[in-house]
Design a protein around this motif. Sequence first.
Motif, mmCIF file in Angstrom:
data_model
loop_
_atom_site.group_PDB
_atom_site.id
_atom_site.type_symbol
_atom_site.label_atom_id
_atom_site.label_comp_id
_atom_site.label_asym_id
_atom_site.label_seq_id
_atom_site.Cartn_x
_atom_site.Cartn_y
_atom_site.Cartn_z
ATOM 1 N N GLY A 97 0.820 -1.216 0.000
ATOM 2 C CA GLY A 97 0.000 0.000 0.000
ATOM 3 C C GLY A 97 0.843 1.250 0.000
ATOM 4 N N GLN A 98 1.940 1.256 0.743
ATOM 5 C CA GLN A 98 2.821 2.424 0.766
ATOM 6 C C GLN A 98 3.483 2.644 -0.592
ATOM 7 O OE1 GLN A 98 5.523 1.570 3.958
ATOM 8 N NE2 GLN A 98 4.096 2.293 5.541
ATOM 9 N N LEU A 99 3.806 1.560 -1.273
ATOM 10 C CA LEU A 99 4.438 1.685 -2.585
ATOM 11 C C LEU A 99 3.454 2.142 -3.660
ATOM 12 C CD1 LEU A 99 6.672 -1.524 -2.568
ATOM 13 C CD2 LEU A 99 7.422 0.847 -2.270
ATOM 14 N N GLU A 100 2.192 1.786 -3.517
ATOM 15 C CA GLU A 100 1.200 2.113 -4.540
ATOM 16 C C GLU A 100 0.590 3.508 -4.372
ATOM 17 O OE1 GLU A 100 -1.676 -1.039 -4.491
ATOM 18 O OE2 GLU A 100 -0.341 -2.425 -5.529
ATOM 19 N N VAL A 101 0.636 4.039 -3.191
ATOM 20 C CA VAL A 101 0.024 5.340 -2.938
ATOM 21 C C VAL A 101 0.941 6.443 -3.457
ATOM 22 C CG1 VAL A 101 -0.682 6.945 -1.124
ATOM 23 C CG2 VAL A 101 -1.278 4.567 -0.953
ATOM 24 N N THR A 102 0.349 7.341 -4.192
ATOM 25 C CA THR A 102 1.115 8.490 -4.680
ATOM 26 C C THR A 102 1.087 9.603 -3.647
ATOM 27 O OG1 THR A 102 -0.826 9.403 -5.794
ATOM 28 C CG2 THR A 102 0.593 7.917 -7.085
ATOM 29 N N ALA A 103 1.987 10.504 -3.799
ATOM 30 C CA ALA A 103 2.117 11.595 -2.828
ATOM 31 C C ALA A 103 0.918 12.522 -2.844
ATOM 32 C CB ALA A 103 3.385 12.396 -3.096
ATOM 33 N N ASP A 104 0.268 12.656 -3.977
ATOM 34 C CA ASP A 104 -0.864 13.575 -4.060
ATOM 35 C C ASP A 104 -2.213 12.892 -3.823
ATOM 36 O OD1 ASP A 104 -0.755 12.105 -6.362
ATOM 37 O OD2 ASP A 104 -1.253 13.769 -7.705
ATOM 38 N N VAL A 111 -5.294 5.907 3.687
ATOM 39 C CA VAL A 111 -5.703 5.035 4.801
ATOM 40 C C VAL A 111 -6.167 3.689 4.273
ATOM 41 C CG1 VAL A 111 -7.419 4.728 6.617
ATOM 42 C CG2 VAL A 111 -6.224 6.899 6.401
ATOM 43 N N GLU A 112 -6.954 3.713 3.224
ATOM 44 C CA GLU A 112 -7.477 2.453 2.666
ATOM 45 C C GLU A 112 -6.351 1.587 2.110
ATOM 46 O OE1 GLU A 112 -9.766 -0.631 1.755
ATOM 47 O OE2 GLU A 112 -10.476 1.111 2.856
ATOM 48 N N GLU A 113 -5.449 2.207 1.359
ATOM 49 C CA GLU A 113 -4.376 1.434 0.723
ATOM 50 C C GLU A 113 -3.348 0.920 1.732
ATOM 51 O OE1 GLU A 113 -3.870 0.377 -2.423
ATOM 52 O OE2 GLU A 113 -5.862 1.139 -2.890
ATOM 53 N N MET A 114 -3.017 1.739 2.716
ATOM 54 C CA MET A 114 -1.946 1.343 3.629
ATOM 55 C C MET A 114 -2.446 0.508 4.805
ATOM 56 S SD MET A 114 0.821 4.452 3.590
ATOM 57 C CE MET A 114 -0.098 5.572 4.586
ATOM 58 N N TYR A 115 -3.657 0.782 5.274
ATOM 59 C CA TYR A 115 -4.123 0.106 6.480
ATOM 60 C C TYR A 115 -5.341 -0.796 6.239
ATOM 61 C CZ TYR A 115 -1.047 3.541 8.505
ATOM 62 O OH TYR A 115 0.059 4.300 8.795
ATOM 63 N N GLY A 116 -6.217 -0.399 5.352
ATOM 64 C CA GLY A 116 -7.432 -1.172 5.107
ATOM 65 C C GLY A 116 -7.151 -2.546 4.536
#
Length: 191
Positions: A97-104, A111-116
């Motif tokens: 999730g951290q790798l897929e989330v963009t900065a913007d 929250v959904e990508e990293m923790y959900g």
Amino acid sequence: MGTRTADGTGAAAERDETAVDATETDGATEEETGPATEPEAETEAGTEAEPVVTGAGEGPSGVGQGAAAVVSAALGLVSLTGSWLGTVAAARETLVGQLEVTADAGVATQVEEMYGDAWNTSAMWGGVFALTALVVGALVLARPAFGTPARAVQAPWIKSVAWAGVTLGVIGLLLAVLKYTGVLLGLPDAG
């Protein structure tokens, strides 16, 4: 002592004394233990003695069923407390999730990508352990119905532990479903 043989050596007397010594066991003499007898290969009727069987042919002892019941209870407990496998899978999902989330990306997306996804992965592994505990416990309880009719009685402790495994499996499965769907401890609204 003994009688002398034809050669005068007294070998027969020595054999007699050795036989008396052999009949003494732990300080007991022949008078205390009874006369020493040689093992008889035949019974009084002249037939060979029946070998004594010590439970080897009585059928299964239930050790496998007991072990499966304990495994079921242990898996049910693991489904409630968490497992190493679930923790590693959740940590992997957090990293992905951290790798897929963009900065913007928005807060809700982060929250959904990293923790959900990690939360759902943890719930899924808990559900897998709970379902396995439920199935193994149910198989242990159902096993006597498919065995030898003479051996259909199951030890009470095996039934108790298997019922514990089934119960823990049902509770763990229910909690995993509630956790996965967000009903129990769902992610907070970040919007």
